[in-house]
Scaffold this motif. Structure first.
Motif, PDB file in Angstrom:
ATOM      1  N   GLU A 154      26.136  29.498   9.093  1.00 16.14           N
ATOM      2  CA  GLU A 154      26.713  28.149   9.105  1.00 16.14           C
ATOM      3  C   GLU A 154      27.914  28.004   8.174  1.00 16.14           C
ATOM      4  N   MET A 155      28.247  29.053   7.438  1.00 15.14           N
ATOM      5  CA  MET A 155      29.382  28.973   6.508  1.00 15.14           C
ATOM      6  C   MET A 155      30.704  29.061   7.267  1.00 15.14           C
ATOM      7  N   ARG A 156      31.640  28.164   6.956  1.00 14.20           N
ATOM      8  CA  ARG A 156      32.932  28.116   7.643  1.00 14.20           C
ATOM      9  C   ARG A 156      33.986  28.900   6.852  1.00 14.20           C
ATOM     10  N   VAL A 157      33.779  30.203   6.782  1.00  8.85           N
ATOM     11  CA  VAL A 157      34.746  31.080   6.131  1.00  8.85           C
ATOM     12  C   VAL A 157      35.292  32.040   7.181  1.00  8.85           C
ATOM     13  N   CYS A 158      36.301  32.810   6.820  1.00  8.84           N
ATOM     14  CA  CYS A 158      36.887  33.743   7.781  1.00  8.84           C
ATOM     15  C   CYS A 158      35.899  34.862   8.098  1.00  8.84           C
ATOM     16  N   ALA A 159      36.117  35.529   9.213  1.00 12.86           N
ATOM     17  CA  ALA A 159      35.188  36.562   9.677  1.00 12.86           C
ATOM     18  C   ALA A 159      35.017  37.704   8.675  1.00 12.86           C
ATOM     19  N   PRO A 160      36.102  38.229   8.069  1.00 14.93           N
ATOM     20  CA  PRO A 160      35.904  39.307   7.087  1.00 14.93           C
ATOM     21  C   PRO A 160      35.081  38.857   5.874  1.00 14.93           C
ATOM     22  N   CYS A 161      35.298  37.643   5.384  1.00 12.57           N
ATOM     23  CA  CYS A 161      34.510  37.140   4.251  1.00 12.57           C
ATOM     24  C   CYS A 161      33.040  37.014   4.638  1.00 12.57           C
ATOM     25  N   LEU A 162      32.807  36.457   5.844  1.00 15.22           N
ATOM     26  CA  LEU A 162      31.425  36.282   6.281  1.00 15.22           C
ATOM     27  C   LEU A 162      30.728  37.624   6.419  1.00 15.22           C
ATOM     28  N   ARG A 163      31.416  38.598   7.012  1.00  9.29           N
ATOM     29  CA  ARG A 163      30.827  39.922   7.201  1.00  9.29           C
ATOM     30  C   ARG A 163      30.510  40.570   5.849  1.00  9.29           C
ATOM     31  N   ALA A 164      31.444  40.468   4.911  1.00  2.87           N
ATOM     32  CA  ALA A 164      31.232  41.073   3.586  1.00  2.87           C
ATOM     33  C   ALA A 164      30.077  40.394   2.854  1.00  2.87           C
ATOM     34  N   MET A 165      29.993  39.062   2.962  1.00  4.94           N
ATOM     35  CA  MET A 165      28.915  38.344   2.280  1.00  4.94           C
ATOM     36  C   MET A 165      27.552  38.658   2.892  1.00  4.94           C
ATOM     37  N   MET A 166      27.489  38.722   4.223  1.00  3.82           N
ATOM     38  CA  MET A 166      26.209  39.022   4.855  1.00  3.82           C
ATOM     39  C   MET A 166      25.736  40.431   4.507  1.00  3.82           C
ATOM     40  N   ASP A 167      26.689  41.364   4.435  1.00  2.00           N
ATOM     41  CA  ASP A 167      26.318  42.732   4.043  1.00  2.00           C
ATOM     42  C   ASP A 167      25.790  42.759   2.612  1.00  2.00           C
ATOM     43  N   ALA A 168      26.474  42.043   1.719  1.00  2.00           N
ATOM     44  CA  ALA A 168      26.063  42.030   0.315  1.00  2.00           C
ATOM     45  C   ALA A 168      24.722  41.319   0.140  1.00  2.00           C
ATOM     46  N   HIS A 169      24.548  40.224   0.865  1.00  2.00           N
ATOM     47  CA  HIS A 169      23.282  39.491   0.793  1.00  2.00           C
ATOM     48  C   HIS A 169      22.133  40.358   1.305  1.00  2.00           C
ATOM     49  N   GLY A 170      22.348  41.044   2.425  1.00  5.07           N
ATOM     50  CA  GLY A 170      21.310  41.911   2.969  1.00  5.07           C
ATOM     51  C   GLY A 170      20.954  43.036   2.017  1.00  5.07           C
ATOM     52  N   ALA A 171      21.970  43.626   1.372  1.00  2.53           N
ATOM     53  CA  ALA A 171      21.714  44.709   0.420  1.00  2.53           C
ATOM     54  C   ALA A 171      20.936  44.202  -0.786  1.00  2.53           C
ATOM     55  N   ALA A 172      21.267  42.992  -1.247  1.00  7.51           N
ATOM     56  CA  ALA A 172      20.560  42.422  -2.402  1.00  7.51           C
ATOM     57  C   ALA A 172      19.095  42.149  -2.062  1.00  7.51           C
ATOM     58  N   LYS A 173      18.845  41.644  -0.857  1.00  8.10           N
ATOM     59  CA  LYS A 173      17.455  41.388  -0.465  1.00  8.10           C
ATOM     60  C   LYS A 173      16.661  42.679  -0.335  1.00  8.10           C
ATOM     61  N   ARG A 174      17.285  43.723   0.225  1.00  6.15           N
ATOM     62  CA  ARG A 174      16.573  45.004   0.349  1.00  6.15           C
ATOM     63  C   ARG A 174      16.267  45.594  -1.021  1.00  6.15           C
ATOM     64  N   SER A 175      17.217  45.440  -1.945  1.00  9.75           N
ATOM     65  CA  SER A 175      16.977  45.921  -3.303  1.00  9.75           C
ATOM     66  C   SER A 175      15.826  45.166  -3.956  1.00  9.75           C
ATOM     67  N   PHE A 176      15.809  43.862  -3.764  1.00  5.31           N
ATOM     68  CA  PHE A 176      14.709  43.066  -4.332  1.00  5.31           C
ATOM     69  C   PHE A 176      13.384  43.476  -3.705  1.00  5.31           C
ATOM     70  N   TRP A 177      13.368  43.631  -2.387  1.00  6.35           N
ATOM     71  CA  TRP A 177      12.122  44.002  -1.706  1.00  6.35           C
ATOM     72  C   TRP A 177      11.586  45.334  -2.237  1.00  6.35           C
ATOM     73  N   ASP A 178      12.487  46.291  -2.440  1.00  4.87           N
ATOM     74  CA  ASP A 178      12.057  47.594  -2.949  1.00  4.87           C
ATOM     75  C   ASP A 178      11.371  47.465  -4.306  1.00  4.87           C
ATOM     76  N   ARG A 179      11.802  46.476  -5.101  1.00  4.90           N
ATOM     77  CA  ARG A 179      11.248  46.299  -6.443  1.00  4.90           C
ATOM     78  C   ARG A 179      10.101  45.291  -6.506  1.00  4.90           C
ATOM     79  N   LEU A 180       9.828  44.606  -5.400  1.00  3.85           N
ATOM     80  CA  LEU A 180       8.840  43.529  -5.403  1.00  3.85           C
ATOM     81  C   LEU A 180       7.480  43.960  -5.951  1.00  3.85           C
ATOM     82  N   PRO A 181       6.893  45.079  -5.527  1.00  2.00           N
ATOM     83  CA  PRO A 181       5.573  45.434  -6.070  1.00  2.00           C
ATOM     84  C   PRO A 181       5.577  45.603  -7.593  1.00  2.00           C
ATOM     85  N   SER A 182       6.699  46.079  -8.145  1.00  2.00           N
ATOM     86  CA  SER A 182       6.735  46.348  -9.587  1.00  2.00           C
ATOM     87  C   SER A 182       6.608  45.078 -10.414  1.00  2.00           C
ATOM     88  N   PHE A 183       7.015  43.928  -9.870  1.00  2.03           N
ATOM     89  CA  PHE A 183       6.899  42.679 -10.617  1.00  2.03           C
ATOM     90  C   PHE A 183       5.438  42.312 -10.884  1.00  2.03           C
TER      91      PHE A 183
END
Length: 319
Positions: free
Chosen positions: A272-301
């Motif tokens: 739903e963000m009204r940004v340009c396509a390259p910004c949206l693509r870069a943000m979605m990639d970064a967000h997905g990577a951050a969530k995967r990193s968190f998930w990998d560490r979830l049991p350790s918490f």
């Protein structure tokens, strides 16, 4: 000798069969069932009933009598699941917390593996061990979600943790703890969890609600060189505005579930963000990577083994 009528418990509705020869008592409820049927389905009952009955053993209406330490509710749903094929069906069929937990406890205790695996299949749908399964379930509520919704209304999902501890089902604990951090009230946590798990909850909440959420949201103000907007600051202003919006979601309310790393920002929010396509693509990639990193560490918490070890435990539970 027959038990005196003065202490006569009540007969279980639908589970008292006149043509069967074994009477079982759980709390104040009596069940009359087939000893051969129980022995055929449960190795524990098979061993128990193979012991010769002493001449002076207690009886009920001329039948051998067994008193069990189980709750009447658990034993009722266990027997109904054994006897009535449509009482406890595999997912995606609906069930309730009381039925699911009772069947799981009793099938584990009495070694009825098909019922135990059926109960675990219900639980596994809502306690995934991969980020893809978690997001799929979160985005597309399953038809069998009734018991899970009921569980979250019941003390914020807390009953799942003692149950998993009791039955050594550690593979479900990362998501169970995560949901408790989202939904449970502190008073319930202090009442229902062991001292060690209370400490795990407190320490994990502190990390999840602060630093871990910040890491997930960093994509909203990271530099993006690929921006194609004619006025690059426009995309930046939009992203900062969404960051403020996301930060407002972090406010902890006694009435609402906490927004933790996997929920503070969703793929729908990105779309739903009204940004340009390259910004949206870069943000979605970064967000997905951050969530995967968190998930990998979830049991350790929560002081749990890594996902690889938990996956092995899950596979063994279904063997």
């Amino acid at each position: 000798m027959d038990v005196g009528a003065a202490t006569e418990p009540k007969r279980a509705q639908g589970l008292w069969f006149e043509d069967c020869g074994l009477v079982i008592q759980a709390e104040d409820v009596l069940f009359r069932v087939s000893r051969d049927f129980l022995a055929a389905h449960s190795p524990v009952f098979r061993d128990m009933l193979s012991v010769p009955t002493p001449a002076n053993a207690e009886t009920r209406e001329g039948c051998p009598f067994v008193s069990l330490p189980d709750t009447a509710q658990d034993f009722t749903v266990f027997l109904k699941a054994l006897l009535y094929y449509d009482f406890f069906e595999p997912p995606p069929a609906q069930t309730t917390c009381d039925i699911l937990f009772g069947v799981l406890r009793m099938s584990h205790k009495y070694g009825v593996d098909p019922l135990r695996k059926r109960a675990l299949a219900h639980i596994a749908l809502f306690h995934p061990t991969t980020i893809d399964e978690y997001e799929l379930t979160a985005a597309n509520p399953l038809p069998s979600s009734h018991w899970m919704e009921e569980l979250l209304r019941r003390e914020g999902g807390l009953p799942m943790i003692p149950l998993a501890r009791q039955l050594s089902l550690d593979w479900m604990l990362p998501v169970a703890f995560y949901r408790v951090c989202q939904h449970a009230k502190e008073a319930h946590v202090l009442h229902d969890l062991s001292a060690d798990d209370q400490l795990r909850y407190i320490l994990a909440c502190r990390m999840l609600e602060t630093g871990e959420v910040s890491k997930i949201l960093n994509f909203l103000w990271m530099p993006i060189d690929e921006c194609s907007n004619d006025d690059p600051p426009t995309c930046n202003r939009i992203r900062i505005g969404y960051r403020r919006f996301a930060e407002e979601r972090r406010v902890v309310s006694a009435d609402l579930a906490s927004k933790l790393p996997l929920d503070v920002w969703t793929s729908k929010d990105c779309s739903e963000m009204r940004v340009c396509a390259p910004c949206l693509r870069a943000m979605m990639d970064a967000h997905g990577a951050a969530k995967r990193s968190f998930w990998d560490r979830l049991p350790s918490f929560f002081g749990l083994p890594n996902w690889e070890e938990l996956e092995k435990m899950k596979s063994e539970a279904f063997e």
